[in-house]
Design an enzyme around this catalytic site. Structure first.
Site, PDB file in Angstrom:
ATOM      1  N   SER A 178    -105.100  -8.992 -22.367  1.00 51.26           N
ATOM      2  CA  SER A 178    -105.341  -9.401 -20.980  1.00 51.26           C
ATOM      3  C   SER A 178    -105.730  -8.267 -20.037  1.00 51.26           C
ATOM      4  O   SER A 178    -105.962  -8.517 -18.848  1.00 51.26           O
ATOM      5  CB  SER A 178    -104.099 -10.114 -20.428  1.00 51.26           C
ATOM      6  OG  SER A 178    -103.997 -11.405 -20.985  1.00 51.26           O
ATOM      7  N   LYS A 203    -108.748  -9.081 -18.070  1.00 47.47           N
ATOM      8  CA  LYS A 203    -108.784  -9.772 -16.778  1.00 47.47           C
ATOM      9  C   LYS A 203    -109.091  -8.835 -15.619  1.00 47.47           C
ATOM     10  O   LYS A 203    -109.494  -9.298 -14.536  1.00 47.47           O
ATOM     11  CB  LYS A 203    -107.461 -10.511 -16.545  1.00 47.47           C
ATOM     12  CG  LYS A 203    -107.195 -11.649 -17.515  1.00 47.47           C
ATOM     13  CD  LYS A 203    -105.910 -12.381 -17.173  1.00 47.47           C
ATOM     14  CE  LYS A 203    -105.650 -13.565 -18.095  1.00 47.47           C
ATOM     15  NZ  LYS A 203    -105.216 -13.173 -19.451  1.00 47.47           N
ATOM     16  N   SER A 247    -101.192 -13.004 -15.289  1.00 42.81           N
ATOM     17  CA  SER A 247    -102.032 -13.055 -16.489  1.00 42.81           C
ATOM     18  C   SER A 247    -102.306 -14.493 -16.925  1.00 42.81           C
ATOM     19  O   SER A 247    -102.295 -14.808 -18.116  1.00 42.81           O
ATOM     20  CB  SER A 247    -101.389 -12.263 -17.632  1.00 42.81           C
ATOM     21  OG  SER A 247    -102.364 -11.648 -18.436  1.00 42.81           O
TER      22      SER A 247
END
Length: 327
Positions: free
Chosen positions: A104, A107, A161
Site C-alpha cells: 500500500s 497509495k 489504507s
C-alpha cells in the site's frame, strides 16, 4: 562512527519470474497440508491448530535472501534507507537498490496523481463492484453503493489504507483506471524512479514494485503537497456511512502515539512485500526521509524506526555532519 551506515546497498534481486515461481511453489506447498481423518469426533484437531501448521508464504525479500544481509543496527527490515531530505545525503542504507513489492505504499503515488490532476475534491464518488478486491480477497467497511467525496476517499486511502477508496479514485480519473495507471507510471518516470512499476492503484498486486531510493524520491515530492501531509498524518476520521458515523484510524502506530514529528507517512502490507513504511520526519533537528521495506513481524517496522531514532540521537556526529535546516 561513520556518518553513514551501509549494508548491501548495491544488492539487486533475482529475476521476478524466479520470485513468482518460488512464491507459487510455497503457496502450493501450503495447500498440500491435509488433516488426517480423525478416528472420532472427540479426536478432531482444533481448526486454529491445523491452520497454523500451514507454512506462511515467504516475501520476495526472503526469497531473494535479503534478510541474510547484516546491518549495524540489526534492523528487521530487509531494505532500509535514511536520507536527509534537503541534501540527499544518505545516513543509512541497506539493500536500497533492491526492487520489491511495495504493497500500500502504492497509495502515495495514487494520491499524488489525483491531487496533481486537480480534480474537484468535493465531487462525490461511489464504490461499485469494480472496487472489490479480487486479488487478495480483503474486506472493506466501504460497502458497495457507498458515496463519499473525493477528499474523503483520499483521506481513507492515505490514513487507513482503504483499498476500495484507492481503486475508486483511480476509476474516476479521466479515461478510467487504465489511464490512471498509465499516469502513475508516467509520474514515476518523470521523478526518475527507474526501478518503479505500477499495475493498479491499491498495492494489492505484488507486481507494484519499487526500490527504497525511488520511494525516497516519491516521499520528497509528495511532502510538497499540504493536503497529502495533512491526510496521511491524520490519526482518526469520522465518516458517515448510511445512518451511522464510522471511525477510521491511522494504520501507523507512530502517528497514533503522537511522540514523533511526522510530516508525511504511508504503511503497507501484503505477504509478498512484508511490512513496509515510508515517512518524512523531523529528527535531531533535521528533516529526514525514512524507508523500510519487507519487515518481518507485525511491529518490526515500528521497531526499526525507533532503532534509527535512537541511533541518530546517540550519535551527534550523524546529525552534526548535516547542514542546518531552517524552518
Amino acid at each position: 562512527m561513520s556518518c553513514a551506515l551501509m549494508a548491501g546497498g548495491s544488492l539487486l534481486p533475482a529475476q521476478q519470474a524466479h520470485a513468482a515461481s518460488a512464491s507459487k511453489s510455497s503457496s502450493k506447498a501450503g495447500k498440500t497440508v491435509r488433516k488426517a481423518k480423525p478416528a472420532s469426533r472427540t479426536l478432531r484437531a482444533p481448526r486454529k491448530a491445523v491452520m497454523a501448521a500451514a507454512p506462511a508464504r515467504p516475501s520476495f525479500g526472503q526469497i531473494y535472501g535479503l534478510h541474510a544481509v547484516e546491518d549495524p543496527l540489526d534492523l528487521k527490515s530487509s531494505v532500509a534507507l535514511v536520507m536527509d531530505q534537503e541534501t540527499n545525503e544518505v545516513l543509512l542504507s541497506k539493500n536500497s537498490q533492491a526492487v520489491l513489492p511495495i504493497a500500500s505504499i502504492t497509495k502515495l503515488m495514487t494520491a499524488l496523481v489525483v491531487v496533481e490532476a486537480k480534480q474537484p475534491l468535493d465531487e462525490m464518488l461511489t464504490v461499485t463492484d469494480e472496487d472489490i478486491d479480487t486479488e487478495k480477497g480483503t474486506r472493506s467497511r466501504l460497502a458497495i453503493g457507498t458515496t463519499l467525496s473525493r477528499s474523503e476517499m483520499l483521506h481513507l486511502a492515505l490514513m487507513s489504507s482503504e483499498n476500495r477508496a484507492a481503486n475508486a479514485l483511480g476509476r474516476h480519473y479521466p479515461g478510467g483506471l487504465k489511464a490512471f495507471v498509465t499516469a502513475m507510471n508516467q509520474k514515476a518516470q518523470a521523478l526518475g524512479m527507474s526501478d518503479t512499476h505500477y499495475v493498479e492503484p491499491t498495492g494489492l498486486s505484488s507486481r507494484n514494485q519499487s526500490s527504497a531510493k525511488d520511494l525516497a524520491a516519491l516521499v520528497r515530492v509528495a511532502h510538497e503537497f499540504p493536503l497529502l501531509r495533512e491526510l496521511s498524518t491524520s490519526k482518526e476520521h469520522l465518516v458517515t456511512l448510511g445512518r451511522r458515523q464510522v471511525a477510521f484510524h491511522s494504520t501507523n502506530g507512530l502517528v497514533r502515539s503522537g511522540s514523533w514529528d511526522i510530516g508525511l507517512q504511508k504503511t503497507g502490507f501484503i505477504n509478498e512485500a512484508g511490512r513496509c513504511l515510508v515517512m518524512q520526519v523531523q529528527m535531531a533537528g533535521r528533516k529526514l526521509i525514512l524507508v523500510f521495506l519487507d519487515s518481518a513481524g507485525k511491529y518490526s517496522r515500528i521497531g526499526d524506526a525507533e532503532r534509527v531514532r535512537k541511533w541518530i540521537s546517540a550519535n551527534p556526529e550523524v546529525s552534526a555532519a548535516l547542514p542546518g535546516i531552517s524552518g
